[in-house]
Design a protein around this motif. Structure first.
Motif, mmCIF file in Angstrom:
data_model
loop_
_atom_site.group_PDB
_atom_site.id
_atom_site.type_symbol
_atom_site.label_atom_id
_atom_site.label_comp_id
_atom_site.label_asym_id
_atom_site.label_seq_id
_atom_site.Cartn_x
_atom_site.Cartn_y
_atom_site.Cartn_z
ATOM 1 N N GLU A 149 32.003 -1.610 -6.534
ATOM 2 C CA GLU A 149 32.539 -2.680 -7.388
ATOM 3 C C GLU A 149 33.102 -2.091 -8.677
ATOM 4 O OE1 GLU A 149 30.574 -6.197 -10.068
ATOM 5 O OE2 GLU A 149 29.876 -6.019 -8.004
ATOM 6 N N ASN A 150 32.378 -1.157 -9.272
ATOM 7 C CA ASN A 150 32.848 -0.511 -10.499
ATOM 8 C C ASN A 150 34.075 0.350 -10.240
ATOM 9 O OD1 ASN A 150 30.719 -1.726 -11.746
ATOM 10 N ND2 ASN A 150 29.737 0.145 -12.448
ATOM 11 N N LEU A 151 34.067 1.064 -9.121
ATOM 12 C CA LEU A 151 35.229 1.892 -8.779
ATOM 13 C C LEU A 151 36.470 1.028 -8.597
ATOM 14 C CD1 LEU A 151 33.637 4.415 -6.239
ATOM 15 C CD2 LEU A 151 34.593 4.977 -8.481
ATOM 16 N N LEU A 152 36.320 -0.085 -7.919
ATOM 17 C CA LEU A 152 37.455 -0.976 -7.708
ATOM 18 C C LEU A 152 37.963 -1.566 -9.020
ATOM 19 C CD1 LEU A 152 36.316 -2.810 -4.454
ATOM 20 C CD2 LEU A 152 38.332 -1.353 -4.692
ATOM 21 N N ARG A 153 37.048 -1.897 -9.917
ATOM 22 C CA ARG A 153 37.464 -2.426 -11.214
ATOM 23 C C ARG A 153 38.202 -1.351 -12.013
ATOM 24 N NH1 ARG A 153 39.857 -6.238 -13.806
ATOM 25 N NH2 ARG A 153 39.094 -6.614 -15.922
ATOM 26 N N MET A 154 37.729 -0.116 -11.927
ATOM 27 C CA MET A 154 38.405 0.995 -12.591
ATOM 28 C C MET A 154 39.830 1.153 -12.056
ATOM 29 S SD MET A 154 37.344 5.045 -12.656
ATOM 30 C CE MET A 154 37.949 5.374 -10.979
ATOM 31 N N VAL A 155 39.966 1.084 -10.751
ATOM 32 C CA VAL A 155 41.289 1.199 -10.119
ATOM 33 C C VAL A 155 42.194 0.058 -10.570
ATOM 34 C CG1 VAL A 155 42.479 0.982 -7.895
ATOM 35 C CG2 VAL A 155 40.525 2.539 -8.123
ATOM 36 N N GLU A 156 41.648 -1.134 -10.661
ATOM 37 C CA GLU A 156 42.425 -2.312 -11.073
ATOM 38 C C GLU A 156 42.900 -2.181 -12.520
ATOM 39 O OE1 GLU A 156 41.900 -7.182 -11.467
ATOM 40 O OE2 GLU A 156 40.205 -5.920 -10.874
ATOM 41 N N LEU A 157 42.033 -1.702 -13.417
ATOM 42 C CA LEU A 157 42.377 -1.598 -14.834
ATOM 43 C C LEU A 157 43.348 -0.458 -15.111
ATOM 44 C CD1 LEU A 157 38.883 -2.231 -16.462
ATOM 45 C CD2 LEU A 157 40.860 -3.754 -16.499
ATOM 46 N N ASP A 167 34.062 8.618 -3.800
ATOM 47 C CA ASP A 167 32.901 8.381 -2.928
ATOM 48 C C ASP A 167 31.799 9.430 -3.133
ATOM 49 O OD1 ASP A 167 33.545 10.648 -1.209
ATOM 50 O OD2 ASP A 167 32.970 9.508 0.556
ATOM 51 N N LYS A 168 31.650 9.930 -4.371
ATOM 52 C CA LYS A 168 30.648 10.976 -4.592
ATOM 53 C C LYS A 168 29.235 10.529 -4.231
ATOM 54 C CE LYS A 168 29.202 14.561 -7.798
ATOM 55 N NZ LYS A 168 29.343 15.153 -9.151
ATOM 56 N N MET A 169 28.975 9.238 -4.324
ATOM 57 C CA MET A 169 27.629 8.754 -4.012
ATOM 58 C C MET A 169 27.243 8.976 -2.555
ATOM 59 S SD MET A 169 25.939 4.970 -4.325
ATOM 60 C CE MET A 169 25.826 4.858 -6.094
ATOM 61 N N HIS A 170 28.216 9.227 -1.690
ATOM 62 C CA HIS A 170 27.898 9.257 -0.258
ATOM 63 C C HIS A 170 26.814 10.266 0.086
ATOM 64 C CE1 HIS A 170 30.583 12.850 0.421
ATOM 65 N NE2 HIS A 170 29.680 13.074 1.356
ATOM 66 N N TYR A 171 26.780 11.396 -0.617
ATOM 67 C CA TYR A 171 25.779 12.413 -0.274
ATOM 68 C C TYR A 171 24.370 11.938 -0.637
ATOM 69 C CZ TYR A 171 23.212 16.742 0.109
ATOM 70 O OH TYR A 171 22.280 17.687 0.473
ATOM 71 N N ASN A 172 24.187 11.505 -1.877
ATOM 72 C CA ASN A 172 22.868 11.043 -2.300
ATOM 73 C C ASN A 172 22.411 9.823 -1.517
ATOM 74 O OD1 ASN A 172 22.462 13.056 -4.162
ATOM 75 N ND2 ASN A 172 23.051 11.825 -5.938
ATOM 76 N N ALA A 173 23.338 8.904 -1.284
ATOM 77 C CA ALA A 173 22.983 7.690 -0.550
ATOM 78 C C ALA A 173 22.614 8.015 0.893
ATOM 79 C CB ALA A 173 24.139 6.697 -0.594
ATOM 80 N N SER A 174 23.281 8.992 1.474
ATOM 81 C CA SER A 174 22.969 9.399 2.847
ATOM 82 C C SER A 174 21.633 10.126 2.921
ATOM 83 C CB SER A 174 24.079 10.293 3.401
ATOM 84 O OG SER A 174 25.283 9.576 3.528
ATOM 85 N N CYS A 175 21.282 10.849 1.866
ATOM 86 C CA CYS A 175 19.959 11.474 1.823
ATOM 87 C C CYS A 175 18.874 10.406 1.717
ATOM 88 C CB CYS A 175 19.866 12.445 0.641
ATOM 89 S SG CYS A 175 20.843 13.954 0.841
ATOM 90 N N TYR A 176 19.156 9.373 0.950
ATOM 91 C CA TYR A 176 18.205 8.268 0.790
ATOM 92 C C TYR A 176 18.061 7.504 2.103
ATOM 93 C CZ TYR A 176 15.821 4.451 -1.670
ATOM 94 O OH TYR A 176 14.902 3.532 -2.104
ATOM 95 N N ARG A 177 19.201 7.294 2.765
ATOM 96 C CA ARG A 177 19.189 6.539 4.026
ATOM 97 C C ARG A 177 20.080 7.239 5.044
ATOM 98 N NH1 ARG A 177 19.934 0.248 3.522
ATOM 99 N NH2 ARG A 177 21.744 0.007 4.862
ATOM 100 N N PRO A 178 19.516 8.164 5.822
ATOM 101 C CA PRO A 178 20.308 8.904 6.821
ATOM 102 C C PRO A 178 21.054 7.953 7.758
ATOM 103 C CG PRO A 178 18.148 9.906 6.565
ATOM 104 C CD PRO A 178 18.106 8.615 5.786
ATOM 105 N N GLY A 179 22.278 8.318 8.074
ATOM 106 C CA GLY A 179 23.106 7.491 8.948
ATOM 107 C C GLY A 179 23.926 6.453 8.220
ATOM 108 N N THR A 188 33.377 -0.188 5.605
ATOM 109 C CA THR A 188 34.280 -1.223 5.102
ATOM 110 C C THR A 188 34.502 -1.080 3.601
ATOM 111 O OG1 THR A 188 33.635 -2.793 6.834
ATOM 112 C CG2 THR A 188 34.604 -3.710 4.827
ATOM 113 N N LEU A 189 33.434 -0.793 2.855
ATOM 114 C CA LEU A 189 33.550 -0.590 1.410
ATOM 115 C C LEU A 189 34.482 0.570 1.088
ATOM 116 C CD1 LEU A 189 29.906 -0.990 0.009
ATOM 117 C CD2 LEU A 189 31.864 -2.485 -0.425
ATOM 118 N N VAL A 190 34.279 1.679 1.768
ATOM 119 C CA VAL A 190 35.072 2.873 1.480
ATOM 120 C C VAL A 190 36.539 2.652 1.838
ATOM 121 C CG1 VAL A 190 35.367 5.331 1.947
ATOM 122 C CG2 VAL A 190 33.072 4.372 1.804
ATOM 123 N N HIS A 191 36.784 2.056 2.989
ATOM 124 C CA HIS A 191 38.169 1.814 3.390
ATOM 125 C C HIS A 191 38.870 0.854 2.422
ATOM 126 C CE1 HIS A 191 37.170 3.862 7.129
ATOM 127 N NE2 HIS A 191 38.449 3.844 7.439
ATOM 128 N N GLY A 192 38.154 -0.162 1.965
ATOM 129 C CA GLY A 192 38.744 -1.080 1.000
ATOM 130 C C GLY A 192 39.082 -0.384 -0.310
#
Length: 282
Positions: A149-157, A167-179, A188-192
């Protein structure tokens, strides 16, 4: 050798580990054709990793001196990596727009917790887990959604040229929740997100900083073909905090782009961004 460029680096004006001239001299010694300095921009509060406003004049003055000193050896550009924090502090803020910069990188490193605390999520994976559990009650879904949501707002502004470590969060988020990366809602979020980047015409950096350590680029390589299909222009940056890391994983990044079908990268030449043929290192 071509494509020897880097536009994401941090010197002693923020959390880098060497002065501006050391980075430039190393770039010259490595045969770089152009190079950019992009210290972390000031935030509304002091941190250990961002520049303070009272150093901005010196930052710009020192760059101007070095640009003249090395004009016959390398083309230099000055920028800032500017955080989207909220509606009042982001790359589109007038104070940043008024600075005489060549370019700006837009990034997100921090989020507000439900209690209104600022949480730095750009941390090692173990620390990330602790922060999510402490400040967001372990609700990774809400954290990821808030991040995008913040990334999209940054892009809009707007107010910037380059999307920093998309998408830097992908590594940490994947470690938190594999798969996680294979879950439809995340995809869907990333593609949007990339669709909006393409619509606004921003450059996306292939950030190679963590490749040798963590085995991933930012954005994740699985999205490179999608970026190509969207017509998004790309460049390879190392996000270096040490001079000797300015070329970190560049050959691997260029090879991955080539594999995805890219034939050019964006480089700073003649005082502007230009599409330059992608040539792999021999």
């Amino acid at each position: 050798m071509t494509n020897l460029t880097n536009y994401h680096s941090h010197c002693l004006y923020c959390d880098g580990r060497a002065n501006m001239e050391d980075f430039i001299r190393f770039a010259i010694s490595e045969g770089f054709t152009s190079y950019g300095i992009s210290s972390h921009a000031p935030l509304p509060f002091p941190t250990a990793w961002t520049m303070e406003w009272d150093r901005m004049e010196d930052y710009l003055s020192e760059f101007s001196r070095l640009k003249k000193k090395y004009a016959d050896k390398i083309e230099l550009a000055i920028g800032l990596e500017i955080d989207y924090l909220n509606e009042d502090s982001n790359p589109a803020s007038s104070r940043f727009r008024e600075l005489p910069l060549d370019y700006r990188i837009g990034s997100v490193h921090m989020l507000y917790s439900p209690e209104g605390n600022i949480v730095d999520i750009d941390t090692p994976a173990d620390t990330f887990r602790q922060l999510i559990d402490k400040h967001f009650d372990g609700d990774l879904y809400s954290v990821v959604c808030l991040y995008y949501e913040n990334l999209l707002r940054m892009v809009e502004l707007g107010g910037f040229d380059i999307v920093g470590h998309a998408d830097k969060m992908h590594y940490n988020a994947s470690c938190y929740r594999p798969g996680l990366l294979d879950e439809p809602w995340y995809d869907t979020l990333v593609h949007g997100y990339f669709l909006e980047i393409a619509r606004h015409g921003y450059i996306v950096e292939i950030n190679t900083k963590a490749y040798h350590e963590l085995g991933t680029f930012y954005p994740n390589e699985r999205y490179f073909t999608f970026l190509k299909d969207l017509g998004i222009r790309v460049q390879v940056n190392s996000d270096a905090h040490y001079p000797e890391r300015i070329n970190n994983a560049r050959p691997e990044g260029l090879a991955a782009l080539k594999k995805a079908g890219f034939t050019s990268v964006v480089e700073w030449h003649g005082g502007k961004w230009e599409d330059t043929a992608l040539c792999l290192f021999p």
